[in-house]
Design a protein around this motif. Structure first.
Motif, short mmCIF file in Angstrom:
data_model
loop_
_atom_site.label_atom_id
_atom_site.label_comp_id
_atom_site.label_asym_id
_atom_site.label_seq_id
_atom_site.Cartn_x
_atom_site.Cartn_y
_atom_site.Cartn_z
N GLY A 298 9.04 4.89 5.39
CA GLY A 298 8.87 6.21 5.03
C GLY A 298 8.61 7.64 5.63
O GLY A 298 8.15 7.48 7.17
N GLY A 299 10.32 8.34 6.14
CA GLY A 299 9.80 9.12 7.16
C GLY A 299 10.75 8.94 8.28
O GLY A 299 11.21 9.76 9.40
N LEU A 300 11.68 7.81 8.05
CA LEU A 300 12.47 6.98 9.22
C LEU A 300 13.91 7.81 9.54
O LEU A 300 14.06 7.41 8.70
N ARG A 301 14.00 8.86 10.43
CA ARG A 301 15.06 9.17 10.04
C ARG A 301 15.80 8.96 10.85
O ARG A 301 17.52 8.84 11.22
N LEU B 43 0.93 -1.65 -0.13
CA LEU B 43 0.05 0.11 0.16
C LEU B 43 0.75 1.15 0.16
O LEU B 43 1.74 1.97 0.84
N ASP B 44 1.11 1.85 -1.41
CA ASP B 44 1.95 3.11 -1.62
C ASP B 44 1.03 4.29 -0.90
O ASP B 44 -0.15 4.10 -1.44
N VAL B 45 1.22 5.17 0.05
CA VAL B 45 0.67 6.30 0.51
C VAL B 45 0.67 7.32 0.15
O VAL B 45 2.30 7.76 0.56
N ASP B 46 -0.05 8.26 -0.49
CA ASP B 46 0.78 9.17 -0.69
C ASP B 46 -0.67 10.36 -0.57
O ASP B 46 -1.72 10.35 -0.79
N LYS B 47 -0.25 11.13 0.83
CA LYS B 47 -1.31 12.21 1.62
C LYS B 47 -2.77 11.26 2.15
O LYS B 47 -3.53 11.78 1.21
N GLY B 48 -2.50 9.87 1.53
CA GLY B 48 -3.39 10.23 3.30
C GLY B 48 -3.80 8.58 2.43
O GLY B 48 -5.09 8.25 2.99
N ILE C 15 5.43 7.42 0.37
CA ILE C 15 6.29 7.72 -1.00
C ILE C 15 6.57 9.03 -0.64
O ILE C 15 8.06 9.56 -1.54
N SER C 16 5.80 9.47 -0.10
CA SER C 16 6.80 10.88 -0.11
C SER C 16 6.71 11.74 1.03
O SER C 16 7.37 12.74 1.47
N ALA C 17 6.63 10.93 2.28
CA ALA C 17 7.57 10.97 3.73
C ALA C 17 8.92 11.68 3.62
O ALA C 17 9.06 12.50 3.39
N SER C 18 9.55 10.85 3.06
CA SER C 18 10.92 10.82 3.26
C SER C 18 11.71 12.35 1.80
O SER C 18 12.16 13.06 2.82
N ASN C 19 11.02 12.27 1.66
CA ASN C 19 11.05 13.69 0.26
C ASN C 19 10.77 14.74 0.63
O ASN C 19 10.81 15.87 0.74
N GLU C 20 9.45 14.46 1.37
CA GLU C 20 8.74 16.20 1.76
C GLU C 20 9.65 16.42 3.23
O GLU C 20 8.90 17.15 3.66
N ASN C 21 10.29 15.47 3.60
CA ASN C 21 11.19 15.55 4.87
C ASN C 21 9.75 15.55 5.97
O ASN C 21 9.54 16.28 6.89
N ARG C 22 9.04 14.75 6.24
CA ARG C 22 8.40 14.48 7.10
C ARG C 22 7.57 13.12 7.91
O ARG C 22 7.65 12.43 6.88
N PRO C 23 7.01 12.83 8.95
CA PRO C 23 7.44 11.77 9.14
C PRO C 23 5.35 10.93 8.39
O PRO C 23 4.52 11.62 8.09
N PRO D 220 -6.65 3.15 2.13
CA PRO D 220 -5.45 2.63 2.70
C PRO D 220 -6.24 1.19 4.36
O PRO D 220 -5.18 0.02 4.39
N VAL D 221 -6.65 2.11 5.18
CA VAL D 221 -7.27 0.66 6.34
C VAL D 221 -8.53 -0.39 5.51
O VAL D 221 -8.45 -1.10 6.04
N GLU D 222 -9.59 0.22 4.55
CA GLU D 222 -10.22 -1.00 4.12
C GLU D 222 -9.51 -1.57 3.24
O GLU D 222 -10.07 -2.50 2.85
#
Length: 453
Positions: free
Chosen positions: A285-288, A214-219, A256-264, A236-238
């Motif tokens: 995604g976003g684990l730093r 499940l690739d997630v972008d903006k929820g 998939i956008s978390a690392s690029n946008e520097n957000r968890p 994603p939940v359903e």
């Protein structure tokens, strides 16, 4: 009033997933970091982390004396994975660390080319015949006079024990679907003594896994071609609940956008998924930092996928493996083909890095990763099949499991990959589109000689 079940907080990993599973059974699962005066209907010692770390935390937080006092009571106790191992004398994982020593023996390193053991296999037991459960471990107790179930991974080892009010399982029942939920229910309801189960002999090993991504972008779950032109595929939940019902062996949940946008990645979504699932899932995604890993595991994830951060700060692989065990660490590698070269990308496929591909796969294994999620970007979303040749080359060079990803469109693509040494196969679009259901792929594999759960 719902019976209260105590979950001992060993400060070593995911507790939320276990709590959610027990709550769904009609109990009131309560997590405590230190003993209290409350009376509980049952006590559960969860199953993540290293032997030595868990024992040190139990001693520091006052749990050792508490558990010893329960030994001769009639309160059911369930130890899961390392939560079973600690009741033996020691473990090769942490020489010098002393266990609770309720039972003779020690946990030893599994003697198999690929470690850790990750996946589903059949229990060797008369109590739970023909039942497949989920294992994720590098160490196990080989034999015990209290064994009621065995399993096989290179060697036979003890999959479950029962003595007095204590039941221990090396597998993760909270992640073993309906079978695992029923096993937990039996223990908590004191049903484990109804038959004198014994281990039985047959040498099954791990089954190939089908993993849905499940690739997630903006929820929202999305899918594209070559990591571009993203299309909305649903909630994603359903979707997670639907894929468990279809028979998926695991899920991977990637922002998939978390690392690029520097957000968890939004932890609330992880928790929402964990509330409804009884199969394993990985988040990334976003684990730093290691604290981000802890947050993901605390939110309900079973494993974490490291990609961008693994390249930029490779020590996080070692740190996570040391803190939580290799079984919690998946390193995702996004690779392209450019003639004879194999360039690696990070930031969701946006940024090229100079790392040599095969050197990097070996390095992540040496640093303590438990699995490699190998995404062939040149195949992703194309529907022409996995890059089985590349997957096989990696599988032959590293001593950990390799998950093939990118390019699947038909059942034949899974068969080709499993026949070419893939340990698991991951797909998204062919399932999100509704063209195939997971059980259809499994039926095809079974009909072509590949055993699946």
């Amino acid at each position: 009033m719902q019976p209260k079940v105590l979950i001992v907080d060993t400060r070593a990993g995911n507790l939320y997933s276990l709590k959610a599973a027990i709550d769904r059974m009609g109990f009131n699962a309560i997590v405590r970091q230190a003993p209290d005066a409350e009376t509980y209907a049952a006590v559960v010692i969860p199953g993540q982390g290293r032997f030595g770390t868990v024992m040190a935390n139990l001693q520091q937080d006052g749990w050792v004396d508490y558990l010893n006092k329960l030994r001769d009571s009639d309160i059911p106790m369930l130890g899961i994975c390392v939560g079973m191992q600690i009741f033996f004398e020691a473990s090769e994982e942490d020489p010098g660390a002393v266990g609770m020593s309720w039972f003779k023996g020690q946990a030893k390193a599994l003697d198999f080319p690929k470690k850790p053991m990750v996946g589903w296999t059949e229990l060797q037991s008369t109590r739970w015949p023909n039942k497949h459960v989920y294992f994720v471990n590098s160490y196990a107790v080989e034999t015990s006079e209290h064994s009621i179930a065995d399993a096989f991974y290179g060697v036979k080892f003890c999959a479950a024990i029962q003595s007095g009010n204590f039941t221990g399982v090396q597998f993760h029942p909270e992640k073993s679907g309906d079978v695992g939920i029923e096993i937990i229910r039996q223990v908590l309801n004191r049903d484990t003594n109804k038959s004198q189960a014994t281990a039985v002999e047959h040498n099954n090993t791990l089954l190939p896994r089908i993993i849905v991504c499940l690739d997630v972008d903006k929820g929202r779950v999305v899918k594209g071609t070559n990591f571009k032109e993203l299309r909305d595929m649903g909630d994603p939940v359903e979707l997670a609940m639907a894929y468990e019902e279809q028979g998926a062996d695991e899920l991977v949940f990637l922002d998939i956008s978390a690392s690029n946008e520097n957000r968890p990645t939004a932890l609330k979504r992880v928790t929402a998924i964990a509330e409804h699932l009884s199969i394993p899932f990985t988040v990334g995604g976003g684990l730093r930092e290691l604290d981000d890993v802890k947050a993901f595991l605390d939110a309900g994830a079973d494993k974490v996928a490291l990609n961008t951060t693994a390249i930029q700060k490779p020590d996080i692989i070692n740190q996570t493996a040391k803190a939580y065990g290799s079984q919690c660490v998946v390193v995702a590698i996004d690779v392209d083909r450019d003639g004879e070269s194999l360039p690696i990308y990070i930031h969701g496929g946006r940024t090229l890095v100079p790392n040599d591909f095969f050197e990097w796969t070996r390095e992540v294994a040496d640093r303590g990763a438990g699995e490699i999620l190998l995404t062939a970007m040149h195949r992703d979303g194309t529907g022409i099949g996995f890059d089985t040749e590349l997957t096989r080359r990696v599988s032959e060079q590293v001593g950990i499991q390799v998950i093939a990803s990118g390019g699947a469109k038909t059942e034949q693509h899974f068969l080709d990959a499993f026949n070419d040494k893939a340990d698991a196969c991951l797909a998204a679009g062919m399932f999100h589109s509704g063209n195939y259901r997971v059980e259809q792929v499994k039926e095809f594999l079974t009909n072509n000689g590949i055993a699946v759960r």
